[in-house]
Design a protein around this motif. Structure first.
Motif, PDB file in Angstrom:
ATOM      1  N   ASN A 167     -54.394 111.120 -17.320  1.00  0.00           N
ATOM      2  CA  ASN A 167     -53.650 111.910 -18.296  1.00  0.00           C
ATOM      3  C   ASN A 167     -54.571 112.764 -19.164  1.00  0.00           C
ATOM      4  O   ASN A 167     -54.313 113.946 -19.385  1.00  0.00           O
ATOM      5  CB  ASN A 167     -52.811 110.988 -19.188  1.00  0.00           C
ATOM      6  CG  ASN A 167     -51.472 110.642 -18.553  1.00  0.00           C
ATOM      7  OD1 ASN A 167     -51.046 111.285 -17.595  1.00  0.00           O
ATOM      8  ND2 ASN A 167     -50.826 109.622 -19.068  1.00  0.00           N
ATOM      9  N   ARG A 181     -44.887 117.523 -24.479  1.00  0.00           N
ATOM     10  CA  ARG A 181     -45.321 118.037 -23.179  1.00  0.00           C
ATOM     11  C   ARG A 181     -44.325 119.035 -22.602  1.00  0.00           C
ATOM     12  O   ARG A 181     -44.703 120.116 -22.146  1.00  0.00           O
ATOM     13  CB  ARG A 181     -45.512 116.865 -22.207  1.00  0.00           C
ATOM     14  CG  ARG A 181     -46.047 117.268 -20.838  1.00  0.00           C
ATOM     15  CD  ARG A 181     -46.100 116.051 -19.921  1.00  0.00           C
ATOM     16  NE  ARG A 181     -44.777 115.590 -19.581  1.00  0.00           N
ATOM     17  CZ  ARG A 181     -44.100 115.974 -18.489  1.00  0.00           C
ATOM     18  NH1 ARG A 181     -44.640 116.826 -17.648  1.00  0.00           N
ATOM     19  NH2 ARG A 181     -42.896 115.501 -18.251  1.00  0.00           N
ATOM     20  N   LEU A 214     -50.120 120.413 -17.383  1.00  0.00           N
ATOM     21  CA  LEU A 214     -49.255 119.641 -18.286  1.00  0.00           C
ATOM     22  C   LEU A 214     -48.081 119.027 -17.534  1.00  0.00           C
ATOM     23  O   LEU A 214     -47.621 117.932 -17.862  1.00  0.00           O
ATOM     24  CB  LEU A 214     -48.748 120.542 -19.416  1.00  0.00           C
ATOM     25  CG  LEU A 214     -49.780 120.959 -20.459  1.00  0.00           C
ATOM     26  CD1 LEU A 214     -49.197 122.010 -21.392  1.00  0.00           C
ATOM     27  CD2 LEU A 214     -50.254 119.755 -21.268  1.00  0.00           C
ATOM     28  N   MET A 256     -50.133 115.238 -28.916  1.00  0.00           N
ATOM     29  CA  MET A 256     -50.412 114.781 -27.554  1.00  0.00           C
ATOM     30  C   MET A 256     -51.695 113.964 -27.468  1.00  0.00           C
ATOM     31  O   MET A 256     -51.819 113.085 -26.605  1.00  0.00           O
ATOM     32  CB  MET A 256     -50.527 115.994 -26.617  1.00  0.00           C
ATOM     33  CG  MET A 256     -49.204 116.560 -26.154  1.00  0.00           C
ATOM     34  SD  MET A 256     -48.368 115.491 -24.964  1.00  0.00           S
ATOM     35  CE  MET A 256     -49.461 115.640 -23.540  1.00  0.00           C
ATOM     36  N   TYR A 279     -54.802 116.805 -19.347  1.00  0.00           N
ATOM     37  CA  TYR A 279     -54.597 117.471 -20.636  1.00  0.00           C
ATOM     38  C   TYR A 279     -55.829 118.286 -21.017  1.00  0.00           C
ATOM     39  O   TYR A 279     -55.716 119.419 -21.504  1.00  0.00           O
ATOM     40  CB  TYR A 279     -54.298 116.427 -21.722  1.00  0.00           C
ATOM     41  CG  TYR A 279     -54.007 117.038 -23.067  1.00  0.00           C
ATOM     42  CD1 TYR A 279     -52.820 117.726 -23.290  1.00  0.00           C
ATOM     43  CD2 TYR A 279     -54.915 116.934 -24.115  1.00  0.00           C
ATOM     44  CE1 TYR A 279     -52.550 118.300 -24.519  1.00  0.00           C
ATOM     45  CE2 TYR A 279     -54.652 117.503 -25.348  1.00  0.00           C
ATOM     46  CZ  TYR A 279     -53.466 118.184 -25.546  1.00  0.00           C
ATOM     47  OH  TYR A 279     -53.218 118.759 -26.767  1.00  0.00           O
TER      48      TYR A 279
END
Length: 401
Positions: A5, A68, A177, A120, A9
């Motif tokens: 993740n 997101r 994303l 995020m 990102y």
């Protein structure tokens, strides 16, 4: 830290930031060549103003549907607007009205995108400060490569290619994303006005936060906002290299922020920010290119360290269920002054010689540092989470701090 993740990102932010870093130089050179300082200033001001207008609602939507999803939609809009500008430059001089419309739409998309950026980070990384510093280094590298790349590409390939590359960066960012997988908490049923009020109550209850934003408004009007339109005209053809030095300084500031964990992060960040005085000061004095680059290197390092301390404080001091709304208020406030400064750059340049204005900006920056250090809640904020109202949150026995 480098989980799937966070890696995705990180990739999304890096490629998007590369496009963002290219555009001030591209706008200053491409739009400025046709429409002058005022033309650049009004386009940048409209972009910033439209972002501020929708930013608060962006925070509400991000807390409702997840940051997101909202960021993916914003990337899609910006890919389209930058593509339209690229096509418009095929005829040489695009209509100024079209530049204003695309700036307005792109700014609105940025306003919907930005509130989720801070929110995020805790969702994709367990160590927010390390993640923020790493992202700041990536931002710095793009600020290092982006301006120089844009300057070269404008000369070699023209604005069409530069704006096409920028559109592509938003497209790649959106895809990255899309591949991130994070859990979205289910918010309690409420209406938009109630959500806005909740965000405002949380924001104003934190004295350290709203006082910094109040100071930042003045800094935006008198320093950050007018800087690009004015400094690009003063520096001229070497502008891209000077911005690259600013980016390199940001890399150094991010590296320092990875290593240093001050007990009072905002106080340390404010003290470091004094180095940013060198940015407008070297422009005002008309120093040779090596000294201009040295001043911007120092300023970039100073601003990066402050930015990491600030972002980490917001992420760790605000509850996850309201962080996007609170972040929207603090970002909207901090960039509102920039919009005013950008809009005033052209008219002010007609009345005041740009170098004289830059000297005033250096003095304002010194005043901003002094003001931040004089504000007690800012100076005394520690690393431990605090509730709204600046009360320290009790830490359970055995918990890591």
């Amino acid at each position: 830290m480098w989980t799937r993740n966070f890696t995705l990102y990180f990739g999304a932010r890096t490629i998007s930031l590369l496009g963002d870093a290219m555009m001030p130089v591209a706008s200053a050179l491409a739009i400025g060549k046709v429409y002058g300082i005022a033309g650049v200033g009004y386009v940048l001001a409209l972009w910033t103003a439209s972002a501020v207008l929708v930013m608060l609602f962006g925070g509400v939507v991000a807390d409702r549907i997840g940051a997101r999803r909202l960021m993916i939609g914003a990337d899609a809009v910006r890919a389209v607007t930058q593509g339209v500008v690229a096509v418009a430059f095929l005829d040489g001089a695009p209509p100024y009205a079209l530049l204003l419309v695309t700036a307005f739409l792109s700014g609105m998309a940025a306003g919907m995108f930005e509130p989720g950026v801070n929110g995020m980070v805790p969702m994709v990384a367990e160590d927010p400060q390390r993640a923020n510093a790493t992202l700041k280094i990536a931002e710095a590298v793009t600020h290092l490569a982006g301006p120089a790349l844009a300057g070269v590409l404008i000369v070699v390939a023209g604005p069409v290619f530069v704006y096409t590359v920028d559109a592509a960066t938003f497209l790649v960012s959106g895809v990255c994303l899309l591949l991130v997988r994070v859990a979205v908490p289910r918010p309690e049923p409420s209406d938009v006005l109630s959500d806005l009020r909740r965000g405002w109550e949380e924001f104003k209850a934190r004295t350290w936060m709203w006082s910094v934003i109040l100071v930042w408004v003045f800094w935006g009007v008198l320093v950050v906002g007018p800087y690009v339109p004015m400094s690009s005209q003063v520096i001229g053809a070497d502008y891209g290299w000077v911005m690259a030095a600013l980016g390199l300084g940001t890399v150094l500031g991010g590296l320092v922020a990875i290593r240093l964990r001050p007990r009072r992060p905002l106080a340390a960040g404010a003290a470091a920010l004094s180095g940013y005085v060198a940015v407008p000061l070297t422009v005002a004095l008309g120093l040779p290119l090596p000294l201009l680059m040295a001043g911007h290197l120092l300023g970039g390092c100073a601003l990066a360290f402050w930015s990491v301390m600030w972002s980490t404080s917001v992420q760790t001091q605000v509850a996850p269920d309201v962080v996007n709304r609170v972040n929207a208020y603090q970002v909207a406030g901090s960039v509102a002054g920039m919009a005013v400064g950008q809009a005033l750059a052209g008219p002010v340049a007609a009345l005041v010689e740009p170098r004289a204005f830059m000297l005033g900006s250096a003095l304002v920056t010194a005043g901003v540092v002094a003001a931040l250090l004089l504000i007690k809640p800012v100076r005394r904020l520690g690393r431990e989470p605090r509730e709204a109202g600046d009360r320290q949150v009790p830490v359970p026995a055995g918990a890591l701090t």
